[in-house]
Design an enzyme around this catalytic site. Sequence first.
Site, PDB file in Angstrom:
ATOM      1  CG  ASP A 450      -1.993   0.803   1.108  1.00 14.06           C
ATOM      2  OD1 ASP A 450      -2.290   1.433   0.182  1.00 14.06           O
ATOM      3  OD2 ASP A 450      -2.801   0.523   2.070  1.00 14.06           O
ATOM      4  CG  ASP A 516      -9.348   2.289  -0.021  1.00 15.60           C
ATOM      5  OD1 ASP A 516      -9.012   1.257  -0.380  1.00 15.60           O
ATOM      6  OD2 ASP A 516      -8.708   3.266   0.856  1.00 15.60           O
TER       7      ASP A 516
HETATM    8  C1  DGJ Z   1      -5.883   1.769   2.185  1.00 16.75           C
HETATM    9  C2  DGJ Z   1      -6.168   0.805   1.316  1.00 16.75           C
HETATM   10  O1  DGJ Z   1      -6.564   0.824   0.135  1.00 16.75           O
HETATM   11  C3  DGJ Z   1      -7.205  -0.259   2.219  1.00 16.75           C
HETATM   12  O2  DGJ Z   1      -7.463  -1.145   1.518  1.00 16.75           O
HETATM   13  C4  DGJ Z   1      -6.282  -0.494   3.622  1.00 16.75           C
HETATM   14  O3  DGJ Z   1      -5.391  -1.343   3.216  1.00 16.75           O
HETATM   15  C5  DGJ Z   1      -5.868   0.856   4.169  1.00 16.75           C
HETATM   16  N1  DGJ Z   1      -5.109   1.611   3.426  1.00 16.75           N
HETATM   17  C6  DGJ Z   1      -5.111   0.347   5.345  1.00 16.75           C
HETATM   18  O4  DGJ Z   1      -4.597   1.677   6.129  1.00 16.75           O
END
Ligand code: DGJ
Length: 698
Positions: A450, A516
Amino acid sequence: MPVYYSEETRLFEIRTDRTSYVFGVNGKGTVQHVYWGERVEAAECIDMLKGRSHSSFDADVDRETEEFGGWGGSHYAEPGLKVEFGDGVRDLKLDYEGYEIAGENELTVKLADRHYAFRVDMHYKVYPEHDIIERYVRVRNDEALPVRIEQAMAAVWSVQGLPDYRMTHVSGRWAGEYQLRRTVLSEGKKVIESRRGFTGPHANPWFAIDDGKSGETHGRVWFGALGWSGNWKIVAEKSTFGHLRIVGGINDFDGAFALAPGASYTSPVFTGGFADGGFGAMSRQLHAYERAHVLPARQLRKVLYNSWEATEFDVQADEQIKLARRAAALGVERFVVDDGWFGARNNDRAGLGDWQVNPAKFPNGLQALIDEVKGLGMEFGLWVEPESVNPDSDLYRAHPEWIYRFPTREGTQLRNQHLLNLGLPEVKEFVLGFMTELLAKHDISFIKWDMNRTVTEPGSAPEGLPVWQKHVEHVYEIWAELRARFPHVEFETCAGGGARIDLGMLRFADQAWVSDNTDARDRLAIQEGFAYAYSPSVMMCWVTESPNGFNGRSLPLSYRFHSSMMGGLGIGANISKWSDAEMAEAREFVALYKEIRGTVQEGELYRLEPLGRSNLAAYQYVGKDGAESVAFVFLQSQHFGSAERRLRLQGLDAEATYAVSQDGGEAVVRHGATLMGAGFPLTLRGDYGSTLLRLTRL
Ligand code: DGJ
């Protein structure tokens, strides 16, 4: 042989199965673009290879069609290259020097400055069966003094002779990525770009051009996608003489650098193609090319469970084990623990950078959970965000000098975190080191990587390339190295959702987290936009709660599954709370998905009803050899009673017969011709109805 050069006409022709791409050396010794589109006889295009002058204000109109083109003389279009030589001369005159053909399908055209020992090689790699060409340039300085490179793009694509040029691209933001946009270009420039240090959610380095009249199934479409995951720029420039130039590469903004004597610089790859069957054909060509030549994935995407939406930072071994047991009961194949497993990471304010398993959360260690997960018949996956650090972390306390910052400024915090200056060799070593230790010590099969903030106050790299470029190169190098050290581990690219997906990152990533936003209705739009350019085989989608946190929208479980089954299926809901009935329904969907995932992930995508055309949205996938097909249909809302809805399918064999069943119901037999012509009647009612058709060729 797809690459030809004629000494007589001085024309180069790149031939793919269905296209010709023609350019040549004109009377002035410059390399000029001639034609790109359906197959033609290149020699008969010779009349297009010529100088053109309009007036003293437009003395060399042909320079607009230069195949690459540096800034110098009367070149006023967006340049491929802009330099300043060591003696202060800021004028580039690139003349044709020769060419090389390597193997069957690689061409290098050599350009050199008229005075300075400064060379530009334009590279072309041809993928005939996809009607796609990859381009990049290599620039070499053999002068005694450094050359300042102010702008060095990867390629310039030319489209000519259309009455109108319409550009299709995507725009977005966090939780709203990949929104399709279309605009007719007037004279001037349309720029899509990122200056945020990564690919970004606001735009994506992909474009398509048509005359404004092409549709899903018809019309000519020129397209391109850039493989770069940092600051990038694509400029579509329409001249007053009706020519369109699409210039793309690493963004020149804050990007100048010195090319030392004897040094060379290689741009990223800018892929381009032409399709004569509308936007649908364009996407299918891109997807097939990506699957065959870009993506590293060796197997179909596994059904995964991710605990992020269920537990957020409150990761506790016991709770994760409970979730894992439920996930295994659903048929999940890969269990992934997200953010919150390490250091003092109880919220987003602390712990980032301290990549040690939190002993309070995992009293028996992480391996105990992994053993449990493996005992349940699943693989184990873990989330990391290696490029970032919270100020409240041991890493930051030990190395405050490792973050991006200017000496006289406080670094901006975003999501309470800084970014590590990955350009520093010691930071690169740190990331490679802890990731190696993590993967060597534990039985981990999958990493979700990420990155949750943009780059600010980028400081400077120790030497050579600008910091913006160094960061990306080191990310690529780390991923390549980790893949080599741990060939059994798969990687997902994620950046606060889908903000780092492009043909550069996809050379290293097995799959991509697209957004997300897990509202299954919003996801249709996000996934549709995504799949214009990128293969559904990497598009990860999760089934989550209803009502969904993003929009408060309630959707049936079937709709959520159907929406998520159109790429790589994941589940991200708190399944500990699901009822027996929900568990049973979900189990069936997971089993069904496993039956059809080959068709979805390796098949060809047809957007039967793109969003916004009616209140239906429908997407069909035709499997590799055409024997199987599936169609997902979504009804947004029911109005005024229902007319029977018939869905016209695509991509079938008109002569063949197919057994067609809707939602597992009894199959009926129809000819491909009937299904594509008259369509198949749908029993689909209500708001947020959805259905799945399965077709098997008999
Ligand atoms: C952003 C990601 O896109 C989410 O799926 C998750 O992993 C969060 N960060 C965790 O902080």
